[in-house]
Design an enzyme around this catalytic site. Structure first.
Site, mmCIF file in Angstrom:
data_model
loop_
_atom_site.group_PDB
_atom_site.id
_atom_site.type_symbol
_atom_site.label_atom_id
_atom_site.label_comp_id
_atom_site.label_asym_id
_atom_site.label_seq_id
_atom_site.Cartn_x
_atom_site.Cartn_y
_atom_site.Cartn_z
ATOM 1 N NE ARG A 204 2.468 -4.167 12.779
ATOM 2 C CZ ARG A 204 2.226 -3.942 11.672
ATOM 3 N NH1 ARG A 204 1.666 -3.169 10.885
ATOM 4 N NH2 ARG A 204 2.466 -5.061 10.774
ATOM 5 C CG HIS B 259 -1.137 -5.196 2.314
ATOM 6 N ND1 HIS B 259 -0.422 -4.984 3.331
ATOM 7 C CD2 HIS B 259 -0.974 -3.903 1.468
ATOM 8 C CE1 HIS B 259 0.052 -3.766 3.397
ATOM 9 N NE2 HIS B 259 -0.051 -3.236 2.450
ATOM 10 C CB SER C 136 -1.090 -0.022 1.167
ATOM 11 O OG SER C 136 -0.498 -0.227 2.263
ATOM 12 C CG ASP D 152 -3.517 -8.339 9.300
ATOM 13 O OD1 ASP D 152 -4.088 -7.223 9.903
ATOM 14 O OD2 ASP D 152 -2.855 -8.344 8.170
ATOM 15 C CG HIS E 297 5.566 -9.230 8.207
ATOM 16 N ND1 HIS E 297 6.552 -8.502 7.486
ATOM 17 C CD2 HIS E 297 4.519 -8.423 8.244
ATOM 18 C CE1 HIS E 297 6.034 -7.279 7.387
ATOM 19 N NE2 HIS E 297 4.882 -7.249 7.854
HETATM 20 N N1 HAX Z 1 0.767 -19.937 5.919
HETATM 21 C C1 HAX Z 1 1.232 -20.859 5.040
HETATM 22 N N2 HAX Z 1 2.220 -20.690 4.355
HETATM 23 C C2 HAX Z 1 2.770 -19.538 4.422
HETATM 24 C C3 HAX Z 1 2.586 -18.557 5.203
HETATM 25 C C4 HAX Z 1 1.688 -18.639 6.220
HETATM 26 N N3 HAX Z 1 0.988 -17.841 6.933
HETATM 27 N N4 HAX Z 1 3.395 -17.601 5.301
HETATM 28 C C5 HAX Z 1 4.249 -17.808 4.264
HETATM 29 N N5 HAX Z 1 4.037 -19.027 3.676
HETATM 30 C C6 HAX Z 1 4.527 -19.818 2.698
HETATM 31 C C7 HAX Z 1 4.403 -18.680 1.383
HETATM 32 O O1 HAX Z 1 2.921 -18.919 0.856
HETATM 33 C C8 HAX Z 1 5.501 -19.210 0.366
HETATM 34 O O2 HAX Z 1 4.957 -20.643 0.000
HETATM 35 P P1 HAX Z 1 5.390 -20.819 -1.632
HETATM 36 O O3 HAX Z 1 6.672 -20.754 -1.899
HETATM 37 O O4 HAX Z 1 4.720 -22.159 -2.074
HETATM 38 O O5 HAX Z 1 4.794 -19.752 -2.494
HETATM 39 C C9 HAX Z 1 6.606 -19.659 1.492
HETATM 40 O O6 HAX Z 1 5.868 -19.841 2.717
HETATM 41 C C10 HAX Z 1 7.552 -18.629 1.509
HETATM 42 O O7 HAX Z 1 6.965 -17.261 1.910
HETATM 43 P P2 HAX Z 1 7.719 -16.144 2.575
HETATM 44 O O8 HAX Z 1 8.898 -15.803 1.805
HETATM 45 O O9 HAX Z 1 8.065 -16.640 4.275
HETATM 46 O O10 HAX Z 1 6.541 -15.002 2.676
HETATM 47 P P3 HAX Z 1 6.485 -13.842 1.789
HETATM 48 O O11 HAX Z 1 7.305 -12.801 1.981
HETATM 49 O O12 HAX Z 1 6.399 -14.494 0.359
HETATM 50 O O13 HAX Z 1 4.867 -13.616 2.117
HETATM 51 C C11 HAX Z 1 2.938 -13.131 3.577
HETATM 52 C C12 HAX Z 1 4.593 -12.872 3.244
HETATM 53 C C13 HAX Z 1 2.496 -11.990 4.724
HETATM 54 C C14 HAX Z 1 2.350 -12.747 2.045
HETATM 55 C C15 HAX Z 1 2.871 -14.421 3.850
HETATM 56 O O14 HAX Z 1 3.469 -14.843 5.133
HETATM 57 C C16 HAX Z 1 1.263 -14.945 4.016
HETATM 58 O O15 HAX Z 1 0.686 -15.133 3.029
HETATM 59 N N6 HAX Z 1 0.795 -14.714 5.285
HETATM 60 C C17 HAX Z 1 -0.684 -15.193 5.488
HETATM 61 C C18 HAX Z 1 -1.458 -13.848 5.003
HETATM 62 C C19 HAX Z 1 -1.271 -12.921 6.128
HETATM 63 O O16 HAX Z 1 -1.294 -13.002 7.291
HETATM 64 N N7 HAX Z 1 -0.938 -11.532 5.558
HETATM 65 C C20 HAX Z 1 -0.924 -10.426 6.372
HETATM 66 C C21 HAX Z 1 0.352 -9.980 6.361
HETATM 67 C C22 HAX Z 1 0.731 -8.567 7.266
HETATM 68 C C23 HAX Z 1 0.163 -7.487 6.256
HETATM 69 O O17 HAX Z 1 0.644 -7.079 5.450
HETATM 70 N N8 HAX Z 1 -1.043 -6.720 6.710
HETATM 71 O O18 HAX Z 1 -1.596 -5.916 6.096
#
Ligand code: HAX
Length: 423
Positions: free
Chosen positions: A318, A263, A233, A364, A309
């Site tokens: 947070r 996000h 964002s 979150d 994250h």
């Molecule tokens: N559950 C399952 N798998 C997860 C995971 C979770 N909570 N977090 C990461 N992974 C997986 C990813 O999907 C990725 O899998 P692939 O290789 O198969 O694609 C792998 O672990 C490596 O990911 P990463 O490098 O650890 O994480 P990213 O930086 O790519 O993504 C995210 C960060 C926040 C998007 C990710 O951890 C996620 O999808 N979390 C769940 C959704 C979530 O809680 N989002 C909110 C984040 C906070 C925010 O921005 N709020 O606004």
């Protein structure tokens, strides 16, 4: 605002001088290298932009203007807004001055409600909220002054004027969206005696006999204010703002990114997940059942919302601040108990699975359970709360970027063919 504007006007020449010196002495030094993996991987970890409002340390989480979040979690959202912009907490007079301005600018133009009234009733609250911001673009002072030929050195003042007017209206717009979208009845006028966050709780119109919802809103709107410059964002809004699109365009753009499930929408997804657990087990499951449920979800190819994250490698402070609030104010609540138990279960499971780089909870994971407890049960609304707060960070960052005279954002992309031939 006079105090805020005056303080910024004294600081900005110093900040400009500092950046000019850095560019002269270190302009060609290397900040970071970019690998092929990073180019295909969302530029993760590439140090390619600056942000002075806040920093996210992998081990400590959010640090706002040098202050670790948990040291200032008690301050009001208006105070953190002042801090983001100036680097200083306001004194009593500075805070009163900013609050008076926010009160003064709080009225929402009638045409905003006309537009929202005509949107389909099943529109997502985020689509309604962001439409309301975009439709107010015609109010932009920056655009007007730009058309009149304002000097580049003065851009930041007009951006700040727009930003304050916009931020001032967001609680009323958010509460208005809530009441319209969820058939809660007429809009509730603002109470000029309340602060920005408490007023938002008041305009939602939910029962709040002991004032705890107001306290939760003040905390919520403080905690979500900013998270450095590279998240979807912030980066989107700053890129749009760098084209000198005004803050109405730029904040709306950033918030459209916040509406994604990876996000800001994760807070809605997270509560949905916790309620699914409660309904599946008709209450709070045992740790073993919870562990199995988490594994089943992972094995079906879905993420665990609220965990992981892109930058953090520790429990998000947070999250900790929200859990502290919950532990002080909530007893005997199944949803909150499940959130507490998830903290015991999810990190070991994610570690064992070995994919997520960060197995810890993010912001979150906890917030939804608190909102739910205090009667805000429509979880598709939760990202609007996040947005009201995050707009303060976006506005602060775009004011600083214009004050420093940063140019239009334009990184270079390459083709796969180019990588094959040149790397
Ligand atoms: N559950 C399952 N798998 C997860 C995971 C979770 N909570 N977090 C990461 N992974 C997986 C990813 O999907 C990725 O899998 P692939 O290789 O198969 O694609 C792998 O672990 C490596 O990911 P990463 O490098 O650890 O994480 P990213 O930086 O790519 O993504 C995210 C960060 C926040 C998007 C990710 O951890 C996620 O999808 N979390 C769940 C959704 C979530 O809680 N989002 C909110 C984040 C906070 C925010 O921005 N709020 O606004």
């Amino acid at each position: 605002m006079a105090k805020l504007m005056d303080l910024m006007a004294t600081k900005i020449p110093e900040w400009r001088y500092e950046v000019k010196q850095l560019l002269e002495s270190k302009g060609d030094s290397i900040l970071s290298q970019v690998t092929v993996r990073q180019a295909y991987g969302g530029m993760r970890g590439v140090k390619g932009l600056t942000c002075d409002t806040s920093a996210v340390s992998p081990e400590k989480g959010l640090i706002i203007r040098g202050r670790p979040l948990l040291e200032i979690a008690h301050i009001l959202p208006e105070e953190v807004f002042f801090l983001l912009l100036t680097g200083e907490l306001p004194d009593t007079e500075g805070l009163a001055d900013l609050q008076a301005q926010l009160n003064q600018y709080g009225d929402v133009p009638g045409y905003v409600w006309d537009v929202l009234d005509h949107m389909p009733r099943d529109s997502h609250p985020m689509a309604m909220f962001n439409t309301a911001i975009l439709v107010m673009e015609k109010e932009s002072i920056f655009r007007q002054r730009y058309d009149e030929g304002i000097q580049k050195q003065e851009y930041w003042k007009a951006i700040l004027e727009d930003g304050l007017r916009l931020v001032a209206k967001l609680p009323a717009i958010g509460a208005g969206v809530y009441r319209l979208r969820f058939n809660k009845g007429d809009r509730i006028p603002a109470d000029p005696n309340l602060d920005w966050g408490a007023n938002f709780a008041h305009m939602l119109g939910l029962p709040d006999p002991d004032g705890k919802l107001k306290k939760l809103m003040q905390l919520y709107l403080m905690l979500h204010c900013d998270h450095e410059g590279g998240n979807v964002s912030a980066f989107s809004s700053l890129t749009v703002a760098s084209a000198l699109s005004d803050p109405y365009y730029a904040v709306s753009a950033g918030l459209n990114g916040l509406a994604g499930p990876l996000h800001g929408l994760a807070n809605q997804e997270c509560l949905k997940f916790v309620l699914e657990i409660r309904d599946h087990f008709q209450g709070v499951p045992s740790q073993d059942d919870l562990r199995q449920f988490v594994w089943d979800r992972l094995n079906s190819g879905r993420v665990i919302p609220g965990y992981g994250h892109a930058v953090l490698r520790c429990p998000d402070p947070r999250y900790t601040a929200f859990m502290n609030f919950g532990k002080e104010n909530i007893e005997n609540d199944e949803v909150f108990d499940i959130v507490k138990n998830l903290f015991e279960v999810v990190p070991p499971v994610l570690k064992e699975q070995g994919k997520a780089k960060n197995p810890w909870p993010n912001v979150d994971a906890a917030s939804g359970s608190l909102l739910y407890h205090f009667g805000l049960t429509e979880f598709s609304f939760y990202t609007v709360l996040f947005s009201i707060s995050r707009a303060m960070g976006m506005v602060s960052q775009m004011v600083l970027n214009r004050a420093l005279g940063l140019p239009i954002t334009r990184p270079k992309s390459v083709t796969t063919e180019w990588i094959k031939n040149n790397v």
